[in-house]
Design a protein around this motif. Structure first.
Motif, short mmCIF file in Angstrom:
data_model
loop_
_atom_site.label_atom_id
_atom_site.label_comp_id
_atom_site.label_asym_id
_atom_site.label_seq_id
_atom_site.Cartn_x
_atom_site.Cartn_y
_atom_site.Cartn_z
N ASN A 93 15.91 4.42 -68.44
CA ASN A 93 17.23 3.29 -67.93
C ASN A 93 17.00 3.09 -66.35
O ASN A 93 17.64 2.54 -65.85
N LYS A 100 13.64 -7.16 -73.91
CA LYS A 100 14.56 -6.35 -72.89
C LYS A 100 14.46 -4.95 -73.33
O LYS A 100 14.76 -4.11 -72.50
N TYR A 101 13.88 -4.45 -74.35
CA TYR A 101 13.98 -3.00 -74.91
C TYR A 101 12.67 -2.83 -75.48
O TYR A 101 12.02 -3.64 -76.04
N VAL A 139 16.90 7.96 -73.40
CA VAL A 139 16.90 6.36 -72.68
C VAL A 139 16.10 6.65 -71.33
O VAL A 139 16.68 7.09 -70.53
N GLU A 184 24.73 -4.35 -67.40
CA GLU A 184 23.61 -3.76 -66.81
C GLU A 184 24.13 -2.35 -66.33
O GLU A 184 23.56 -1.31 -66.60
N ARG A 215 17.20 -9.08 -76.69
CA ARG A 215 18.47 -8.53 -76.29
C ARG A 215 19.48 -7.94 -77.22
O ARG A 215 20.39 -7.40 -77.24
N ILE A 227 14.80 0.52 -71.24
CA ILE A 227 15.48 -0.56 -70.74
C ILE A 227 15.01 -1.33 -69.71
O ILE A 227 14.89 -0.57 -68.51
N TRP A 268 24.43 0.86 -69.02
CA TRP A 268 23.19 1.51 -69.41
C TRP A 268 22.62 2.70 -68.46
O TRP A 268 22.09 3.58 -68.83
N ARG A 305 11.20 5.06 -66.50
CA ARG A 305 10.23 4.06 -67.17
C ARG A 305 8.77 4.21 -66.85
O ARG A 305 7.91 4.41 -67.73
#
Length: 160
Positions: free
Chosen positions: A58, A134-135, A56, A34, A107, A82, A37, A63
């Motif tokens: 993360n 997961k992504y 990304v 974890e 994953r 992520i 990331w 998000r």
């Protein structure tokens, strides 16, 4: 000769010690996975027929913001989300100004679900992945068709 009670205590202690060691190792491995990331802000996501440069997202803040507020997205770029848990994530089009395609991954970066042409006017609709993921990556609408991305495809991620 030791008593049965002493032998049982030794076995119990040994089993407990082994369990704690294994549990600690698993926790450490999970945390390291974890934490890596949190240090990654960009990378390349490679599919069978193309590669894209991704930012990304993360953290919860990144998000939540996503691509909202941007006027457009360049070809062969995207945003990789992520997620904290392996579940069925929900994405929305809040503050979006252009349509996108969404690709959900397990994953191992196997494509598990896709959403084509998710439009800004769909807000406040939320799209929920049909499978655990997961992504997810958001790309310009039309990407899925152009590069024939479907569930079952595989991608690889390389961090910068």
């Amino acid at each position: 000769m030791p008593s049965v009670a002493k032998q049982s205590k030794k076995k119990y202690f040994l089993v407990t010690l082994i369990f704690m060691f294994v549990a600690g190792g698993v926790y450490y491995w999970w945390q390291m996975g974890e934490l890596k990331w949190k240090d990654i802000s960009a990378g390349t996501l490679t599919f069978l027929k193309t590669s894209i440069v991704v930012e990304v997202a993360n953290t919860p803040e990144l998000r939540r913001l996503g691509l909202g507020g941007r006027d457009t997205l360049d070809e062969k770029t995207g945003m990789l989300f992520i997620f904290d848990t392996y579940s069925q994530p929900e994405l929305w089009m809040k503050d979006m100004k252009f349509a996108i395609d969404i690709i959900f991954f397990d994953r191992n970066f196997n494509v598990v679900d896709i959403k084509e042409n998710f439009r800004p006017e769909s807000y406040p609709e939320v799209y929920i992945s049909k499978e655990k993921a997961k992504y997810a990556v958001e790309v310009k609408s039309g990407f899925l068709k152009q590069y024939e991305i479907t569930p079952g495809n595989k991608a690889e991620f390389e961090a910068y």
